[in-house]
Design an enzyme around this catalytic site. Sequence first.
Site, short mmCIF file in Angstrom:
data_model
loop_
_atom_site.label_atom_id
_atom_site.label_comp_id
_atom_site.label_asym_id
_atom_site.label_seq_id
_atom_site.Cartn_x
_atom_site.Cartn_y
_atom_site.Cartn_z
N SER A 1 0.87 -1.38 -0.01
CA SER A 1 -0.02 0.03 0.14
C SER A 1 0.75 1.27 0.01
CB SER A 1 -0.98 0.15 1.24
OG SER A 1 -0.21 -0.03 2.42
N HIS B 1 -3.44 -6.16 2.65
CA HIS B 1 -2.51 -7.13 3.17
C HIS B 1 -3.24 -8.46 3.27
CE1 HIS B 1 0.35 -3.85 4.72
NE2 HIS B 1 0.28 -3.92 3.41
N GLN C 1 -6.53 -1.64 7.15
CA GLN C 1 -5.38 -2.41 6.72
C GLN C 1 -4.84 -3.24 8.01
OE1 GLN C 1 -2.28 -1.30 3.71
NE2 GLN C 1 -1.11 -1.12 5.42
N GLU C 2 -4.47 -2.44 9.09
CA GLU C 2 -3.85 -3.17 10.24
C GLU C 2 -4.52 -2.74 11.52
OE1 GLU C 2 0.25 -1.86 10.00
OE2 GLU C 2 0.20 -2.09 7.78
N GLU D 1 1.62 -9.35 7.15
CA GLU D 1 2.26 -8.86 8.11
C GLU D 1 2.03 -10.05 9.64
OE1 GLU D 1 1.43 -4.74 8.72
OE2 GLU D 1 2.78 -4.22 6.85
N ASP E 1 -3.81 1.06 11.51
CA ASP E 1 -3.27 1.83 10.26
C ASP E 1 -4.68 1.45 9.29
OD1 ASP E 1 -2.35 2.59 8.07
OD2 ASP E 1 -0.69 1.20 7.89
N GLU F 1 -3.54 5.70 11.76
CA GLU F 1 -2.67 5.94 10.74
C GLU F 1 -3.46 6.03 9.60
OE1 GLU F 1 0.54 3.38 10.65
OE2 GLU F 1 1.02 3.53 8.51
N ASP G 1 1.61 8.33 7.17
CA ASP G 1 2.31 7.42 6.31
C ASP G 1 2.25 7.46 4.90
OD1 ASP G 1 3.85 5.13 5.35
OD2 ASP G 1 2.19 3.76 5.96
N LYS H 1 9.75 5.10 7.27
CA LYS H 1 10.13 3.89 6.43
C LYS H 1 11.36 4.37 5.53
CE LYS H 1 5.52 2.02 5.87
NZ LYS H 1 4.19 2.05 5.12
N SER I 1 8.67 1.93 10.89
CA SER I 1 8.23 0.83 10.43
C SER I 1 8.63 -0.25 9.56
CB SER I 1 6.65 1.32 9.67
OG SER I 1 6.03 0.28 9.08
N HIS I 2 8.42 -1.27 9.45
CA HIS I 2 8.75 -2.50 8.50
C HIS I 2 7.68 -2.18 7.29
CE1 HIS I 2 4.90 -5.19 9.64
NE2 HIS I 2 4.79 -3.75 9.41
N ARG I 3 8.12 -2.85 6.18
CA ARG I 3 7.12 -3.09 5.02
C ARG I 3 6.47 -4.28 4.88
NH1 ARG I 3 7.70 1.61 1.78
NH2 ARG I 3 5.31 1.23 1.77
N SER I 4 5.38 -4.29 4.31
CA SER I 4 4.54 -5.63 4.24
C SER I 4 5.35 -6.62 3.48
CB SER I 4 3.21 -5.50 3.63
OG SER I 4 3.23 -4.88 2.30
N LYS J 1 7.04 -0.44 14.57
CA LYS J 1 5.87 -1.18 13.93
C LYS J 1 6.06 -2.38 13.15
CE LYS J 1 1.98 -0.14 10.88
NZ LYS J 1 1.83 0.53 9.87
#
Length: 405
Positions: free
Chosen positions: A41, A152, A160-161, A204, A239, A280, A305, A330, A357-360, A381
């Site tokens: 995303s 995701h 999404q999260e 994730e 998120d 987010e 984000d 990121k 943050s990580h990525r998916s 995250k």
Amino acid sequence: MHKITDIIARETSDSRGRPTVSVTVHADEHEGTFDVPSGASTGSLEACELRDSDGRVSRAIDNVNTLIKREIAGMDVHDQSQIDAKIIALDGTVNKSKLGGNATIGVSIAVAKAAAKAEGMEPFEYLRQLADIKPSRKTPYLYLNYINGGKHAKSPIAFQEHMLVPDTNSVTEALEMAEVLEKALYEIVAKKYGAETAAEVGDEGGYVLPEGTYETPFELSAQAIHDSGYDGKCFIAADVAASSFFSEGAYVMQGERYSADDLREIYLSLIKKFSILSIEDPFFEESFEDFAKLQKQTDVRIVGDDLTVTNKAMLTRAIGTCSVRAIIIKPNQIGTLSETLDTMHEARSRDVDCIVSHRSGETNDDFIADLAFAFGCFGLKTGSLRKPERVIKYKRLEKISSLAE
Ligand code: PGA
Ligand code: ZN
């Protein structure tokens, strides 16, 4: 001084099994490697991820092995800002589309890791030499993503999260709580939807709900907190990634169209009902005013984000419009470590919190844990404990927070 003696890029795979770039920078006898993650995303203003028409990353890899190598070989590996400035100038575009953000961030972070090694330092210690950024917390909150939706997961859940955030300063305690919460949520999901659903894992590491409304994940999260005996000890965070279900001027969830005002009312009612720490990307990525309207009505952190894409100019705009109280960091959204640190510095000098943050699509690299810890960021995250590439980062955070005690 340690000169950059070689730079080698090659292909590796991310957690979705897609090709991605791995870069190793050699500085005399020292080396550093960074395996680049990849989002799903993505904000439209993110640094461009250079992919071939078949999805491979051979052009990005070639750019590292030829153009970038030629430009920075022989430079002192400790000159992070000058190295990044050279890469930015060599690229010459606003979004790293010539070299590829996946090429540039690969080199940039591998340089920092090699430099840390050459100094005999941990990456988090070395990072502190590169920037002076005001801390938010001693150790970051863990943002554990336990229910996946949006882009995701194959699920009707639009947001999404949905994350569980243990309210503690101890990473070890947070991870212990995360395991208990995970088990409680497993029981809840298995009982409600069956064991097969409970076994499914989103990008994730979260559960994937086959049915429910936007409120269902919040109800299940609150239930898991209660069943674990953590009432008052664990927050919920979301998120929304609202750009992913914004279409022709409206937010479309399960066939229904919602205006920004409708959505704002939804958030305010969720905030009343649940113990929410942050929300987010609650609106489409260009809706600075809608973010601001919501932020004005709540103390909960509204987080940018896709809105801010780790870009200092976008952050400055978001601060000017009072749209956010926190931003996602990121490094691959902007394409170099120096620009990432600049954005973080700007955020903290204006009292905006940073959530690294990580990525998916992730790799086994754990650098983001060092980045979050080095500057006392508000949060880290990086998914759930159900996927190894995410656990690696939490474990790294636990290790370095104990080293630093
Ligand atoms: P992405 O998701 O890596 O797919 O962009 C993570 C996020 O939106 O925070
Ligand atoms: Zn996001």
